[in-house]
Design a protein around this motif. Structure first.
Motif, PDB file in Angstrom:
ATOM      1  N   VAL A  55       0.880  -1.173   0.000  1.00 33.75           N
ATOM      2  CA  VAL A  55       0.000   0.000   0.000  1.00 33.75           C
ATOM      3  C   VAL A  55       0.914   1.218   0.000  1.00 33.75           C
ATOM      4  O   VAL A  55       1.809   1.313   0.840  1.00 33.75           O
ATOM      5  N   SER A  57       1.205   5.309   0.312  1.00 30.98           N
ATOM      6  CA  SER A  57       0.450   6.487   0.739  1.00 30.98           C
ATOM      7  C   SER A  57       0.268   7.464  -0.416  1.00 30.98           C
ATOM      8  O   SER A  57       1.122   7.583  -1.286  1.00 30.98           O
ATOM      9  N   ARG A  58      -0.853   8.170  -0.393  1.00 27.51           N
ATOM     10  CA  ARG A  58      -1.084   9.203  -1.409  1.00 27.51           C
ATOM     11  C   ARG A  58      -0.420  10.507  -0.999  1.00 27.51           C
ATOM     12  O   ARG A  58      -0.361  11.453  -1.763  1.00 27.51           O
ATOM     13  N   ILE A  85      -1.199  10.628   6.316  1.00 29.36           N
ATOM     14  CA  ILE A  85      -0.522   9.319   6.220  1.00 29.36           C
ATOM     15  C   ILE A  85      -0.885   8.468   7.432  1.00 29.36           C
ATOM     16  O   ILE A  85      -1.154   7.270   7.324  1.00 29.36           O
ATOM     17  N   GLU A  88      -4.209   6.838   6.974  1.00 33.65           N
ATOM     18  CA  GLU A  88      -4.108   5.694   6.041  1.00 33.65           C
ATOM     19  C   GLU A  88      -3.463   4.494   6.730  1.00 33.65           C
ATOM     20  O   GLU A  88      -3.894   3.349   6.575  1.00 33.65           O
ATOM     21  N   ARG A  91      -5.618   2.588   9.172  1.00 36.37           N
ATOM     22  CA  ARG A  91      -6.545   1.693   8.470  1.00 36.37           C
ATOM     23  C   ARG A  91      -5.825   0.377   8.135  1.00 36.37           C
ATOM     24  O   ARG A  91      -6.374  -0.697   8.309  1.00 36.37           O
TER      25      ARG A  91
END
Ligand code: UDP
Length: 385
Positions: A55, A57-58, A85, A88, A91
Motif C-alpha cells: 500500500v 500512501s497518497r 498518512i 491511512e 486503516r
C-alpha cells in the motif's frame, strides 16, 4: 518455512538503502504480510516482486527528502500530510497482527497510527540515535514513543543499542540482531572481472555507499591525491536529498585534478561483482555507523577492508583482526593504510581468510532471519496471552 503472522512492514522511503535491503530479506516467505510505504519507488517494486502486497500512501511523496535543518515555515504544510498518512496507516494496521517499522519516520507514525488498534509494534532501528543524525526534539519523541509503545526495538549492533539506551531508551526493549548477508564470491579473477566491468587495470580501491557527507567519500578523494597512480570507484548515489554533497564531490575531484583516477559509477545493482573487482574496500564514514553492510560484503568477497574506527566497525572487524581501522576523517592515516594494503597484498591473505570465516558465522542471513522470525512470533504470542 512459511510464516503465518500478518505483519505490516512500514517504511518511509521508496528508495533502497541498506535498511531496505534488510527489509527485502526479512519479508521473504511472509505471504500473509504486507507493506505500507510513504512514497512510490524502487522499494515498492522490489517488495511486489517478492509477492508482498504494497500500500503506498497518497500523501508521502518527497517526505524522505525533508531535512531537519529545513525551516519550520517549510515544515508547516507537512503536518497535514503526516496526519493524512497516519490515518491511512491506522486503516492498514487493523488488518494485521504485528506492526514492524523499518525506519525512524515509519516508527513515529506507526506508533501514533497504532494507538487505537494496539497491535504489538516492533521498531527495527537501523540508525545510531545521536545529535549527528537527529534533532533534540526528534530524539525525545522517538525515545518516548519507543518506551511507551514498542514491544521490541531491534538494533544491528552494540553501538546502536548503546546510543538508544544513552538517549533514554529502555534497555529491556532492545534486541541486538546483527545484520546477515548471503553473498557468494563469483569464481572469476579480479582482473577478468575488471575487464568485464570496464574498470581500470591500475591499483583500484572502492567505496560503496550512498553519497552523504557523513559517509565520508570526500576523505577518500583527498587521500587519493596523496597516492599517485591509484584509482577509485565511487559507487552509490545521493538517495536521501544529498545532491549538494554529490556536486561538491565532483568539484573536489576536478579541483584536485583527479578526474582520470576517480570514477563515479552512480547507484549500482551489481555491488558484489564490483566489490570483488577492487584491491581494497574503503568505509570512510566520519560519524559512527550503526552497522555497515559493505564491510561484511567485502569480507565475504575476500577483499581487504579499511574502515574508520567508530560505531559498529571495530566490532565487525574485531578491532583490526578482520580489517584495518583508521581514525575518522584522518586523510593521512587513510592514505597510509591504503598504501600498505596495496603494496603487499599477499601479506593480508591470513587476515582475509579470517574475515571471510567471521562474516559467514557472525553475519549470517539465515541466523538473522531466524532471530527476527522468533521475535515476531514472541511479540504476537505476548499480545495474545
Ligand atoms: N549499495 C548498492 N548500490 C550502490 C551502493 C550501495 O546496492 O550503488 C548497497 C551496499 O552494497 C550495501 C547497502 O547498499 O548493501 C548499504 O548498506 P550500509 O549498511 O553500508 O549503509 P546504509 O545505506 O544502510 O547507511
Amino acid at each position: 518455512m512459511m510464516s503465518t503472522e500478518r505483519v505490516l512492514f512500514v517504511d518511509h522511503t521508496g528508495q533502497i538503502g541498506g535498511a531496505e535491503l534488510i527489509l527485502l530479506d526479512v519479508v521473504q516467505g511472509r505471504s500473509d504480510s504486507s507493506a505500507f510505504l510513504f512514497e512510490p519507488g524502487p522499494l515498492g517494486n522490489a517488495l511486489s516482486e517478492r509477492g508482498v502486497p504494497v500500500v503506498t500512501s497518497r500523501w508521502g511523496r518527497g517526505l524522505a527528502q525533508f531535512r531537519r535543518d529545513s525551516s519550520w515555515l517549510k515544515a508547516l504544510p507537512l503536518f497535514g500530510r503526516l496526519a493524512a498518512i497516519t490515518v491511512e496507516l491506522a486503516r492498514a494496521v487493523r488488518r494485521h497482527d504485528v506492526v514492524y517499522a523499518n525506519s525512524q519516520k515509519a516508527f513515529v507514525l506507526s506508533a501514533i497510527a497504532n494507538l487505537a488498534a494496539r497491535r504489538p509494534l516492533i521498531w527495527h532501528l537501523h540508525d545510531i540515535i545521536s545529535p549527528a543524525h537527529f534533532g533534540a526534539l526528534q530524539r525525545r519523541i522517538q525515545v518516548f514513543l519507543a518506551n511507551s509503545f514498542a514491544a521490541k526495538v531491534i538494533v544491528p549492533s552494540e553501538a546502536a543499542a548503546s546510543a538508544f539506551i544513552d538517549a533514554g531508551g529502555r534497555r529491556s526493549l532492545v534486541e541486538v540482531v546483527p545484520n546477515g548477508l548471503a553473498v557468494e564470491p563469483v569464481p572469476v579473477s579480479r582482473q577478468e572481472l575488471r575487464q568485464r566491468l570496464g574498470l581500470p587495470t591500475a591499483p583500484l580501491v572502492g567505496v560503496f555507499s550512498r553519497l552523504a557527507q557523513w559517509k565520508g567519500q570526500h576523505v577518500l578523494i583527498e587521500a587519493l591525491a596523496r597516492l599517485p597512480g591509484v584509482h577509485a570507484i565511487i559507487v552509490g548515489d545521493a538517495l536521501f536529498g544529498e545532491q549538494a554533497y554529490a556536486a561538491e564531490l565532483k568539484r573536489q575531484v576536478a579541483t584536485l585534478g583527479l578526474g582520470d583516477r576517480v570514477h563515479f559509477l552512480g547507484h549500482r545493482g551489481d555491488v558484489p561483482m564490483l566489490m570483488q573487482a577492487v584491491d581494497a574496500m574503503v568505509h570512510p564514514s566520519i560519524d559512527p555507523e550503526p552497522f555497515g553492510r559493505t564491510l561484511v560484503e567485502a569480507m565475504l568477497a575476500g577483499v581487504p577492508v579499511i574502515a574508520t574506527d567508530a560505531g559498529a566497525a571495530p566490532d565487525i572487524l574485531e578491532h583490526g583482526r578482520a580489517g584495518m581501522l583508521v581514525p575518522p576523517g584522518d586523510v593521512g592515516a587513510l592514505a597510509e593504510a591504503l598504501d600498505h594494503v596495496l603494496a603487499e597484498p599477499e601479506l593480508l591473505k591470513p587476515q582475509l581468510d579470517y574475515a571471510s570465516r567471521r562474516a559467514r558465522t557472525h553475519y549470517n542471513l539465515a541466523r538473522m532471519l531466524e532471530s527476527i522470525g522468533l521475535l515476531i512470533r514472541n511479540v504476537r504470542a505476548g499480545a495474545a496471552a
